[in-house]
Design a protein around this motif. Sequence first.
Motif, PDB file in Angstrom:
ATOM      1  N   MET A   1      31.443  58.833  33.342  1.00  0.00           N
ATOM      2  CA  MET A   1      31.825  58.558  31.951  1.00  0.00           C
ATOM      3  C   MET A   1      33.259  58.003  31.876  1.00  0.00           C
ATOM      4  N   SER A   2      33.482  57.189  30.891  1.00  0.00           N
ATOM      5  CA  SER A   2      34.796  56.570  30.759  1.00  0.00           C
ATOM      6  C   SER A   2      35.773  57.556  30.100  1.00  0.00           C
ATOM      7  N   ILE A   6      33.300  59.906  23.650  1.00  0.00           N
ATOM      8  CA  ILE A   6      32.142  59.506  22.852  1.00  0.00           C
ATOM      9  C   ILE A   6      31.940  60.556  21.768  1.00  0.00           C
ATOM     10  N   GLN A   7      32.210  60.154  20.534  1.00  0.00           N
ATOM     11  CA  GLN A   7      32.120  61.071  19.410  1.00  0.00           C
ATOM     12  C   GLN A   7      30.662  61.267  19.028  1.00  0.00           C
ATOM     13  N   PRO A   9      28.235  60.688  16.184  1.00  0.00           N
ATOM     14  CA  PRO A   9      28.114  59.988  14.890  1.00  0.00           C
ATOM     15  C   PRO A   9      27.444  60.829  13.808  1.00  0.00           C
ATOM     16  N   GLU A  12      29.929  63.279  12.412  1.00  0.00           N
ATOM     17  CA  GLU A  12      30.903  62.496  11.632  1.00  0.00           C
ATOM     18  C   GLU A  12      30.317  62.095  10.274  1.00  0.00           C
ATOM     19  N   PHE A 324      16.920  55.584   9.268  1.00  0.00           N
ATOM     20  CA  PHE A 324      17.799  55.401  10.433  1.00  0.00           C
ATOM     21  C   PHE A 324      18.395  56.738  10.891  1.00  0.00           C
ATOM     22  N   VAL A 328      17.887  58.226  14.625  1.00  0.00           N
ATOM     23  CA  VAL A 328      19.001  58.523  15.530  1.00  0.00           C
ATOM     24  C   VAL A 328      18.929  59.989  15.960  1.00  0.00           C
TER      25      VAL A 328
ATOM     26  N   SER B 327      29.328  53.670  13.987  1.00  0.00           N
ATOM     27  CA  SER B 327      29.550  54.673  15.030  1.00  0.00           C
ATOM     28  C   SER B 327      28.395  54.732  16.024  1.00  0.00           C
ATOM     29  N   VAL B 328      27.168  54.637  15.508  1.00  0.00           N
ATOM     30  CA  VAL B 328      26.007  54.663  16.407  1.00  0.00           C
ATOM     31  C   VAL B 328      26.048  53.437  17.323  1.00  0.00           C
ATOM     32  N   LYS B 331      28.859  53.803  19.895  1.00  0.00           N
ATOM     33  CA  LYS B 331      28.530  54.800  20.920  1.00  0.00           C
ATOM     34  C   LYS B 331      27.558  54.197  21.941  1.00  0.00           C
ATOM     35  N   GLU B 332      26.569  53.463  21.426  1.00  0.00           N
ATOM     36  CA  GLU B 332      25.601  52.803  22.309  1.00  0.00           C
ATOM     37  C   GLU B 332      26.320  51.833  23.244  1.00  0.00           C
ATOM     38  N   GLU B 334      29.486  51.963  24.177  1.00  0.00           N
ATOM     39  CA  GLU B 334      30.291  52.717  25.153  1.00  0.00           C
ATOM     40  C   GLU B 334      29.420  53.210  26.289  1.00  0.00           C
ATOM     41  N   ILE B 335      28.240  53.743  25.931  1.00  0.00           N
ATOM     42  CA  ILE B 335      27.341  54.266  26.965  1.00  0.00           C
ATOM     43  C   ILE B 335      26.928  53.133  27.893  1.00  0.00           C
ATOM     44  N   ASP B 338      29.750  52.227  30.130  1.00  0.00           N
ATOM     45  CA  ASP B 338      29.925  53.264  31.154  1.00  0.00           C
ATOM     46  C   ASP B 338      28.926  53.067  32.285  1.00  0.00           C
ATOM     47  N   GLU B 342      29.701  52.359  36.176  1.00  0.00           N
ATOM     48  CA  GLU B 342      29.181  53.173  37.277  1.00  0.00           C
ATOM     49  C   GLU B 342      28.446  52.304  38.289  1.00  0.00           C
TER      50      GLU B 342
END
Lengths: 347, 347
Positions: A1-2, A6-7, A9, A12, A324, A328, B327-328, B331-332, B334-335, B338, B342
């Motif tokens: 992981m970076s 990762i929050q 959502p 939030e 949605f 999610v 945000s969703v 996050k997607e 970012e994943i 990542d 890797e």
Amino acid sequence: MSDTEIQDPIAELITNYNELNSSQIDQLPSEPSPLEFMRYVSKNTPFVVRGAALTWKATQTWTVPYLKSLLGETTQVNVAVTPSGNADSPYSLEQNGTTSLVFVKPHEEYQPFGEFLDFLTSSNSPTKEVRYAQTQNDNLRNEYLPLFSHVERTIPFARIALDCDPDAINMWIGTSHSTTALHKDNYENIYVQISGQKHFVLLPPICQPCVNEQMLEPAHYVRLPCEGAIPVPDSTDLGLVMEPHSPYVPFATWDPDSPMLNETEYSCLARPMKVTLNPGDMLYLPAMWYHKVSQSCKEGEVCVAVNYWYDMEFTGPLYPLTTFVRSVFNKEREIESDIEDEDGNDE
Amino acid sequence: MSDTEIQDPIAELITNYNELNSSQIDQLPSEPSPLEFMRYVSKNTPFVVRGAALTWKATQTWTVPYLKSLLGETTQVNVAVTPSGNADSPYSLEQNGTTSLVFVKPHEEYQPFGEFLDFLTSSNSPTKEVRYAQTQNDNLRNEYLPLFSHVERTIPFARIALDCDPDAINMWIGTSHSTTALHKDNYENIYVQISGQKHFVLLPPICQPCVNEQMLEPAHYVRLPCEGAIPVPDSTDLGLVMEPHSPYVPFATWDPDSPMLNETEYSCLARPMKVTLNPGDMLYLPAMWYHKVSQSCKEGEVCVAVNYWYDMEFTGPLYPLTTFVRSVFNKEREIESDIEDEDGNDE
Ligand SMILES: O=C(O)CCC(=O)C(=O)O
Ligand SMILES: O=C(O)CCC(=O)C(=O)O
């Protein structure tokens, strides 16, 4: 992981919503204009108008004897019968040593109106079952038609704002023994209390991740004796019949009044809005809001309410965004259960 | 992974939205009532009223000579100066053999109004730069005050529906050389074309995953010579100055008119709504809609528009849900990045 965190959502979303919206219901001094109403529809936010229907003939005249005289002692009405007032609700079924949550519907039967009211109002009924007239099929313009002229035919501000007549006008007659489980409807709802009290617990549509929606196997109560019925501990008169050929029902299994049972990781973020309606009070319950409804009335009296369902707007972003949120949440759930499965396999 | 197929909630959201909403703009026969307007606000959906402002004095009188005579040849006005009409937009900066996308703001300067209009309307200007009066700071009630009485002081249906006066009324004076890059504002916008044409490309807020929002380093144009300025290939008069101490700016980098550049995996699902405004046309651009705006007018003429910004409603579910979509998506992203990191480490 970076390094980037990762929050979450969903957490939030609920937190942002809570910061921008009160969990105290707005109280309007009188019925809104169509435009004022449309502002509430636009922000999908409930309000209550205290005493708005105090002048209705229904509110002023609907005592038990008067209802009987108007509708007729012998008129047949549809009645929902359950062992403990739990119509259309999740139910923990214990069978062969395992517990499973099923979606239980009432036993429905026609009863003479007089007999139904006598049952509701007598403190020593012959059976211990709970009865509730709660068909949501426009019954006030059908079964209960002789009473219809005592209420407004439509709610003027809603008709003008939404530019349509009600899709259904429903009559609800019950006692403090009945509770309607947390659920939501795709309707704009104007709910008017006529006699007794109703206690609403409300959650906005964005709280979908809090209510722990599950796909439940459907079942319904039947009067015993009935071949193949499963006995239920709470009753000697009623049993349960599973419906193996009916599709599973998606239903909320979390109850904001028992927050530690069946909760999700998000349930603790919910800020339920609570409102009690007294006779004459009018509630705007926006489309897609979750609501749990319980009731109370004096011994020998009944709780009566009338509600108006208006079609909701499916254009615009709100309906697809509500779907949605569910998707999610479900995806997150699936990923978590996959990880658990994989961990299980490793052992 | 389990057997259950994990769907893509973002793709489903955009597809559901497209199924329920037209990508053709609604055309109203005349200005809506406050209630009719509120229905559009409620569904966050644009409309256009053709010719609604044809009777305004502005639409009937604002020729170049008349504007000069009314405001005064020598009145100083704020002008945005760019090499190619790209104020407030992403820009590919080539430096030391690498290309980076930066957020470029115009050079702003005060010019005598007459000189500014002469520049816009002359076909052989001394410099090749592009000029646009586009300050969004309520300029029509300040800089351009002598012209204000030629337009409506507020849009009656919007004032009544939203129960407030405009936060800002902005004047836009430019030519076909200027384009406003795709962006969104947290305002309800009533946009009125006075002369020339404006061409809008619109995307609803749920299209956030299509527009490839990036955090861009800010920069602005300066007149040369200027110490430390970076030369730009499109100009000998203007250069770029980076702003290393200003925060990065989140900005859409996808342009629906060049759909194969800077696209995300979701850009292909967007169904842009296109509308051209002619003089007198009035557009309702709902809060948070992405808009890209280009313009055209005859040689020797100018494009003039006036718009009214009204505060948007932050209560209700729409604003937090719009943040949720972002945000969703982030996050997607970012994943995914990542996973790519890797994979890179493994090689
Ligand atoms: O009054 C009740 O028991 C439930 C009301 C309800 O669910 C509704 O009005 O949609
Ligand atoms: O007219 C333009 O160039 C841009 C208009 C705009 O962005 C707005 O009205 O918010």
